[in-house]
Design a protein around this motif. Structure first.
Motif, mmCIF file in Angstrom:
data_model
loop_
_atom_site.group_PDB
_atom_site.id
_atom_site.type_symbol
_atom_site.label_atom_id
_atom_site.label_comp_id
_atom_site.label_asym_id
_atom_site.label_seq_id
_atom_site.Cartn_x
_atom_site.Cartn_y
_atom_site.Cartn_z
ATOM 1 N N ARG A 198 36.407 39.444 25.693
ATOM 2 C CA ARG A 198 37.196 38.584 24.801
ATOM 3 C C ARG A 198 36.759 38.990 23.395
ATOM 4 O O ARG A 198 35.606 38.783 23.025
ATOM 5 N N THR A 205 45.595 36.860 35.645
ATOM 6 C CA THR A 205 44.651 35.762 35.467
ATOM 7 C C THR A 205 44.658 34.885 36.708
ATOM 8 O O THR A 205 45.735 34.520 37.191
ATOM 9 N N ILE A 206 43.454 34.558 37.197
ATOM 10 C CA ILE A 206 43.423 33.719 38.404
ATOM 11 C C ILE A 206 43.978 32.330 38.120
ATOM 12 O O ILE A 206 44.406 31.639 39.029
ATOM 13 N N ASP A 207 43.984 31.912 36.841
ATOM 14 C CA ASP A 207 44.467 30.563 36.508
ATOM 15 C C ASP A 207 45.971 30.410 36.735
ATOM 16 O O ASP A 207 46.465 29.296 36.878
ATOM 17 N N MET A 233 38.154 26.596 39.734
ATOM 18 C CA MET A 233 38.406 27.035 38.361
ATOM 19 C C MET A 233 39.776 26.564 37.876
ATOM 20 O O MET A 233 40.636 26.184 38.669
ATOM 21 N N GLY A 234 39.964 26.638 36.589
ATOM 22 C CA GLY A 234 41.209 26.188 35.957
ATOM 23 C C GLY A 234 40.825 25.323 34.771
ATOM 24 O O GLY A 234 40.741 24.102 34.885
ATOM 25 N N LYS A 235 40.545 26.000 33.625
ATOM 26 C CA LYS A 235 40.013 25.228 32.494
ATOM 27 C C LYS A 235 41.070 24.362 31.831
ATOM 28 O O LYS A 235 40.754 23.314 31.283
ATOM 29 N N GLU A 286 38.315 22.317 37.125
ATOM 30 C CA GLU A 286 37.191 22.243 36.162
ATOM 31 C C GLU A 286 37.595 21.587 34.841
ATOM 32 O O GLU A 286 36.775 20.973 34.172
ATOM 33 N N HIS A 308 32.434 31.283 39.903
ATOM 34 C CA HIS A 308 32.952 32.645 39.731
ATOM 35 C C HIS A 308 33.210 33.401 41.024
ATOM 36 O O HIS A 308 33.805 34.484 40.978
ATOM 37 N N ARG A 322 36.701 34.510 41.273
ATOM 38 C CA ARG A 322 37.269 35.604 40.471
ATOM 39 C C ARG A 322 36.970 36.981 41.045
ATOM 40 O O ARG A 322 37.561 37.971 40.618
#
Ligand code: F6P
Length: 322
Positions: A72, A126-128, A170-172, A223, A252, A255
């Motif tokens: 990033r 993206t896994i999201d 996950m999933g912010k 999450e 993780h 992912r």
């Protein structure tokens, strides 16, 4: 167009390698020189390039993560960073750029396209799965299957010792992973950022389900749920019900791992479509898949428009959990 670059940026997702492979092999068969850029936009700024040929992408289709690595890149959020990136890409003769990632990745691509004539095509990875313009992003299918495998195992022990389990996935910002694994894993409750979490109601539901004879329950927590993660929610339930519980944060592991067949196929199709798009002069679009068909969405719309959750699934979980 003679030379294109490819990079992966943001969180890695299983299937990214399969996508790079498709880009390289389709690019080469179209007579293009394909350059891999390491560590996302950081690699552009550091001129960390590697020439990719057919053999460079041998034996990567089944590997998780991204062999180009990812990052990033804060510098790409600045004007100086964009100017420097444009200069480097132009000096290198990279007329086209394919970027694989989520909305942060696409924002960088749009900034480059606006600053100079760099032709860009984005691919959702993206896994999201929170990108507008595609039913599934690369990596999502693998992530939900990995989480599901873990949830099935937890269910065995939850049933044996008659315990509620709070499982954080996950999933912010969004609840796509939670919703799908909740349905597929037969969860009693799903707590996601898109809906208000009412702890009193959650306790009532859990009490009712135990009264009806259930001996365990699986509560899936995204999450990014506004009531806090699994630890905070479990504590709040404990204060009201005094039920012995366990928490499992999958983290993780969701992912990593070898991509599913579905992710490899999606990655291959989108990689090929991205190369075709660039060769045909298209720029500023994300290539995704909607209802089984390749679909192009202006890059800006991928973050300006909101991808909706399937509201039928949200309803269904209530009926099926009974
Ligand atoms: O965006 C993908 C994602 O896995 C999110 O679900 C999660 O919140 C975030 O990345 C974690 O990022 P990091 O690996 O930097 O901790």
């Amino acid at each position: 167009m003679k030379k294109i670059g490819v990079l992966t940026s943001g969180g890695d997702a299983p299937g990214m390698n399969a996508c790079i492979r498709a880009i390289v092999r389709c690019g080469v068969s179209r007579g293009l020189e394909v350059v891999g850029i390491r560590r996302g936009y950081c690699g552009v700024l550091e001129e960390d390039f590697v020439k990719l040929g057919r053999r460079s992408v041998a034996n990567v289709i089944h590997r998780g993560g991204t062999f180009l690595e990812t990052a990033r890149c804060e510098e790409m959020k600045t004007e100086e960073g964009i100017t420097k990136a444009v200069e480097i890409l132009q000096r290198e003769g990279m007329e086209g750029l394919i970027t694989i990632g989520g909305d942060g990745t696409f924002r960088g691509a749009v900034a480059l396209a606006e600053a100079a004539d760099v032709k860009t095509i984005g691919i959702p990875g993206t896994i999201d799965n929170d990108v507008y313009g595609t039913d599934q992003a690369i990596g999502f299918d693998t992530a939900i299957n990995t989480a599901l495998d873990a949830i099935d195992k937890i269910r065995d022990t939850a049933g044996s010792l008659q315990r509620p389990f709070f499982i954080e996935v996950m999933g912010k910002d969004r609840g796509f992973i939670a919703l799908d694994v909740g349905i597929a894993g037969g969860a009693e409750e799903i707590l996601i950022p898109e809906t208000k979490t009412n702890i009193e109601q959650l306790c009532l539901d859990m009490k009712h389900s135990f009264k009806k004879g259930k001996k365990s329950s699986i509560v899936i927590v995204a999450e990014g749920d506004e009531a806090g993660g699994a630890f905070s929610i479990a504590q709040q339930v404990w204060e009201r019900l005094r039920l012995e519980y366990r928490i499992c944060v999958l983290g993780h592991i969701q992912r990593g791992g070898s991509p599913t067949a579905r992710d490899r196929i999606l990655a291959s199709k989108l990689g090929a479509a991205a190369v075709d798009a660039l060769v045909n002069g298209k720029t500023g679009y994300m290539v995704g898949e909607l209802k089984g068909e390749i679909a192009f969405t202006p890059l800006k719309e991928t973050w300006e428009k909101r991808k909706e959750l399937d509201s039928n699934l949200l309803q269904l979980i209530k009926v099926l959990a009974g």
